[in-house]
Design a protein around this motif. Sequence first.
Motif, mmCIF file in Angstrom:
data_model
loop_
_atom_site.group_PDB
_atom_site.id
_atom_site.type_symbol
_atom_site.label_atom_id
_atom_site.label_comp_id
_atom_site.label_asym_id
_atom_site.label_seq_id
_atom_site.Cartn_x
_atom_site.Cartn_y
_atom_site.Cartn_z
ATOM 1 N N LEU A 182 145.587 33.992 14.181
ATOM 2 C CA LEU A 182 146.546 33.990 15.279
ATOM 3 C C LEU A 182 146.134 32.930 16.304
ATOM 4 C CD1 LEU A 182 147.029 37.840 15.719
ATOM 5 C CD2 LEU A 182 148.777 36.209 14.995
ATOM 6 N N PRO A 183 147.054 32.476 17.146
ATOM 7 C CA PRO A 183 146.722 31.393 18.087
ATOM 8 C C PRO A 183 145.478 31.704 18.909
ATOM 9 C CG PRO A 183 149.074 31.831 18.114
ATOM 10 C CD PRO A 183 148.463 32.892 17.240
ATOM 11 N N GLY A 184 144.620 30.708 18.981
ATOM 12 C CA GLY A 184 143.381 30.862 19.725
ATOM 13 C C GLY A 184 142.262 31.494 18.940
ATOM 14 N N GLY A 185 142.526 31.840 17.673
ATOM 15 C CA GLY A 185 141.492 32.477 16.875
ATOM 16 C C GLY A 185 141.095 33.820 17.465
ATOM 17 N N LYS A 186 139.931 34.294 17.085
ATOM 18 C CA LYS A 186 139.507 35.620 17.538
ATOM 19 C C LYS A 186 139.375 35.698 19.055
ATOM 20 C CE LYS A 186 136.095 36.131 14.464
ATOM 21 N NZ LYS A 186 134.994 36.769 13.695
ATOM 22 N N GLU A 187 138.939 34.610 19.694
ATOM 23 C CA GLU A 187 138.812 34.635 21.154
ATOM 24 C C GLU A 187 140.178 34.769 21.815
ATOM 25 O OE1 GLU A 187 136.089 34.881 23.051
ATOM 26 O OE2 GLU A 187 135.084 35.154 21.118
ATOM 27 N N GLY A 188 141.166 34.070 21.277
ATOM 28 C CA GLY A 188 142.515 34.199 21.811
ATOM 29 C C GLY A 188 143.079 35.590 21.616
ATOM 30 N N VAL A 189 142.808 36.190 20.453
ATOM 31 C CA VAL A 189 143.295 37.537 20.181
ATOM 32 C C VAL A 189 142.608 38.537 21.105
ATOM 33 C CG1 VAL A 189 143.504 39.353 18.443
ATOM 34 C CG2 VAL A 189 143.856 36.960 17.797
ATOM 35 N N LYS A 190 141.321 38.366 21.336
ATOM 36 C CA LYS A 190 140.606 39.255 22.260
ATOM 37 C C LYS A 190 141.227 39.220 23.651
ATOM 38 C CE LYS A 190 136.090 39.034 22.334
ATOM 39 N NZ LYS A 190 134.715 38.468 22.251
ATOM 40 N N ARG A 191 141.569 38.033 24.119
ATOM 41 C CA ARG A 191 142.186 37.931 25.444
ATOM 42 C C ARG A 191 143.568 38.595 25.449
ATOM 43 N NH1 ARG A 191 139.740 32.769 25.009
ATOM 44 N NH2 ARG A 191 141.701 31.818 24.318
ATOM 45 N N MET A 192 144.307 38.420 24.365
ATOM 46 C CA MET A 192 145.627 39.051 24.268
ATOM 47 C C MET A 192 145.506 40.574 24.284
ATOM 48 S SD MET A 192 147.497 40.633 21.570
ATOM 49 C CE MET A 192 147.184 39.746 20.032
ATOM 50 N N VAL A 193 144.552 41.118 23.516
ATOM 51 C CA VAL A 193 144.332 42.558 23.498
ATOM 52 C C VAL A 193 143.954 43.056 24.894
ATOM 53 C CG1 VAL A 193 142.809 44.388 22.620
ATOM 54 C CG2 VAL A 193 143.741 42.662 21.053
ATOM 55 N N ALA A 194 143.077 42.332 25.548
ATOM 56 C CA ALA A 194 142.646 42.728 26.890
ATOM 57 C C ALA A 194 143.812 42.723 27.870
ATOM 58 C CB ALA A 194 141.537 41.793 27.377
ATOM 59 N N GLU A 195 144.738 41.796 27.700
ATOM 60 C CA GLU A 195 145.885 41.743 28.598
ATOM 61 C C GLU A 195 146.779 42.964 28.407
ATOM 62 O OE1 GLU A 195 149.287 38.534 30.065
ATOM 63 O OE2 GLU A 195 147.822 37.956 28.526
ATOM 64 N N PHE A 196 147.013 43.376 27.167
ATOM 65 C CA PHE A 196 147.764 44.600 26.936
ATOM 66 C C PHE A 196 147.062 45.783 27.598
ATOM 67 C CE2 PHE A 196 150.142 42.794 23.189
ATOM 68 C CZ PHE A 196 151.400 43.187 23.602
ATOM 69 N N LYS A 197 145.750 45.884 27.405
ATOM 70 C CA LYS A 197 145.021 47.032 27.925
ATOM 71 C C LYS A 197 144.965 47.034 29.444
ATOM 72 C CE LYS A 197 141.499 48.426 25.349
ATOM 73 N NZ LYS A 197 140.330 48.481 24.446
ATOM 74 N N ALA A 198 145.016 45.844 30.056
ATOM 75 C CA ALA A 198 145.077 45.784 31.513
ATOM 76 C C ALA A 198 146.368 46.395 32.052
ATOM 77 C CB ALA A 198 144.946 44.332 31.982
ATOM 78 N N HIS A 199 147.402 46.416 31.199
ATOM 79 C CA HIS A 199 148.663 47.061 31.568
ATOM 80 C C HIS A 199 148.701 48.530 31.149
ATOM 81 C CE1 HIS A 199 151.071 43.562 32.883
ATOM 82 N NE2 HIS A 199 150.351 42.871 32.016
ATOM 83 N N GLY A 200 147.579 49.069 30.662
ATOM 84 C CA GLY A 200 147.530 50.460 30.236
ATOM 85 C C GLY A 200 148.100 50.710 28.858
ATOM 86 N N VAL A 201 148.250 49.658 28.063
ATOM 87 C CA VAL A 201 148.835 49.772 26.728
ATOM 88 C C VAL A 201 147.720 49.672 25.686
ATOM 89 C CG1 VAL A 201 150.414 48.719 25.058
ATOM 90 C CG2 VAL A 201 151.031 48.811 27.487
ATOM 91 N N ARG A 202 147.587 50.706 24.873
ATOM 92 C CA ARG A 202 146.591 50.697 23.802
ATOM 93 C C ARG A 202 147.056 49.804 22.657
ATOM 94 N NH1 ARG A 202 141.709 52.949 25.430
ATOM 95 N NH2 ARG A 202 142.094 54.836 26.658
#
Length: 629
Positions: free
Chosen positions: A58-78
Amino acid sequence: MMVHDRYFYDPVAGRYTVDRYLDDLVARYGGIDSVLVWPIYPNIGIDNRNQLDMIEHLPGGKEGVKRMVAEFKAHGVRVLFPVMPWDTGTRDPGRPLPDAVAALMKELGADGVNGDTMTGVPLAFSQAAEKIGYPLAFEPEIAPQEDQLGWNVMSWGYFDYPYANQNPAVHVAKFKWLEPRHMVHVNDRWQRDRADMLQFAFFNGVGIETWESVWGIWNGFTVRDSEALRRIATISRAFPQHLTSRGWEPMTLTRQHGVLASRWPHADSTLYTIVNRNEYGVNGEQLAVPHVAGMRYFDVYHGVELAPRRTTDGQDVLAFDLEGKGFGAVLATGAKDAALDRLLATMRPMSARPLASYDRTWKPLPQRMVEQGASPRSKPAPEGMRTIPAGLFDFRVTGIAVEGINQAGVDVQYPWEDQPRRFHRKTLQVPSFHIDTYPVTNAQYQRFVDASGYLPRDRQNYLRHWQDGRFAPELANRPVVWISLDDARAYARWAGKRLPTSWEWQYAAQGTDGRLYPWGNEWDAGRVPKPETGRDPGPPAPVDAHPGGASPFGVMDLVGNVWQWTDEFSDEHTRAAVLRGGSLYRPQGSHWYFPQAQRLDQHGKFLLMAPSLDRNAFTGFRCVKDVQQ
C-alpha cells in the motif's frame, strides 16, 4: 472498506484521506466504530504477491500503513485487516500464516483480523498473537463453532428474513445469546434495501457491516437506510453495558402483532430495543412491565418521557408510536442523569421526521471512461507497428469478475451505455489506426527512461524487476512490467502514441469474424507461452517467441503472456482499468484469484488505487497511433 475508495486515498495528491472518508460516513449515517481495511481480493493473483505483500505494498509501505492505522485510531475507530486461508498459490510467506499475520498486525498497530471464508478463525491465530504479547480480535466470515467463541469474539451474521404464517419474524443471534459480549456484524453485501438488516441488528443489540464498495461495485446505503442507521447506532452506542447484559431476554412480550422486542437489564435500569416488522405503522400500547415504585419510562427513540397506565394487576402499560418497518427504544430507570438528558435531546429532533419520508431509491453510480485524446497522426505505419484498416466492428465483450452476477453496477460503463453492466455489445465504426506489433519491451522502455529522464512521483515498486535502473540482459526482449497505467501513458506520450481503447485492442486481435482467439476459435496451447503455476514464477516470455499466436492483422503476443493496459473508468468512489489478454501466471489452489481472460470476448476489471499497489509482475502494455487521413 476497499482501499481503492477515492474518499480514502487521493491518487492525485498521493496521500491517505482518512478524515474525508470518515467525514462522509458521519454525514451520511453517523459514522463507524471499526473499519476492515481491504487491499487484497479481487486483485490478488494478478502476480505472485501474497496477501501480506499486498498490505505492505500500500502507498508508503508499512510506515505509511502504520500512519494510516494510527489516524483511524485517533478518531476512535478500530482497524482490522483480512486474512485469506485460500491464498496458497502465491509467494510463500516463509513461516506459518498465523505467525506472519500476528507479526504484521503488531507492526502496523492493527486491532483485529477478519477471516475471509473461514468457519471460525483457528485457535492457532489467537495463540500466535498472544505469543508475541499482542492479542487481536478475530472475526470469521462464516459462523464459528460454539467452542470457538473464546477467541472468535466477533463474526459476520448472514441472516434470512422470514415472514411465516402471517407472523413477521426475527432471528435471535445464537452466538450473541451464548456469549452476550460477542459482536455480530449483520452482513448482506448485495442487499439494496437494508431495512431487515437494520432491524435484526437493533433487535439483537449487535452491529452492521456497512459494506458499500463491494469489490469496487458501489452498493450504497439509500437515504432512508442511512437515516435509520444513524438513529439506531446513536441509541446503541449510548447503552454498551445493557447490550452486553447476561440477562438479555429476546422476544420479551409485546402487546401488538408483528412488534418484537428485546429486554436488556443492567444494574437498576432496563433497555428495550423494539422493531415493528409490519409494513404499516402500529400505534398505541406496546409494552406492559411490572410496576416498580419510582420507576420512570423514556421513549428513547423519540426523546420523550412516557406516562404509564397502571393496571389493577400491577402492570405499567406503555404506549408510543412505531412506524412501518420502524424502530423503538424504551428505557426504564429510576435515575435520570445528564447523559440521558443529552441522549433524549439528541434523539428528539433526529426522530421528528418519519423514516418513510426519506428516499429509499437505489441507483448504481454512473461511471465515465477516461478520455486520452488523439495522438500525433502518421500516414504510414511507424517502425514496429501494424496498420489496422477502418471498418465496422461488432464489439462484444464480457467482464469476468468472480462476483456480482449480472446486477446493475457490475463491471464498467462504456460511453454508449447508461449504467455499468457485465455484458457489452455495440457495432462500432472504428477509424484506421496503427498498433504496436508486440508489447513494449524492457529494452524499449529503457530507451524512454534514458531519453526522457522519466521518474514517477510514486516510485514504490516502479520497475521492481530492474536493478539500479537497468534491466538484466536476458529481459531485453520481454514485456516491460511493474509499470502503472500512468507509467505506460507517459511512455506512450513520449513515443507520440497513446494506449489503445479496449475495442481497438480487440479489433486488432480479433479481426471481423468474431473469433475467440487471435488464431481462431479453438484454444491452442502451442501458440502461447507455457503457463507458470508455481509460487515463484519466472518472467514473461520474449514477445516474439510465439509467432503462431498472430492475429489476422499480424499483431503478436496478444494473449497468455502479460495482461495489457487499455481503458480506465471511474465513478465517485472507484477507479478501475480494463485489462486484456490474460497472462501466463496461473496461481493454483483457489478460484478466488484474479481470473484469466485469454478469450477475446472477455476482459478483466482491475481496481486502481495507487501506482505502488497497481504495478505488478504480469501487466504490460502496447501502444497505438492515430492515422493521418
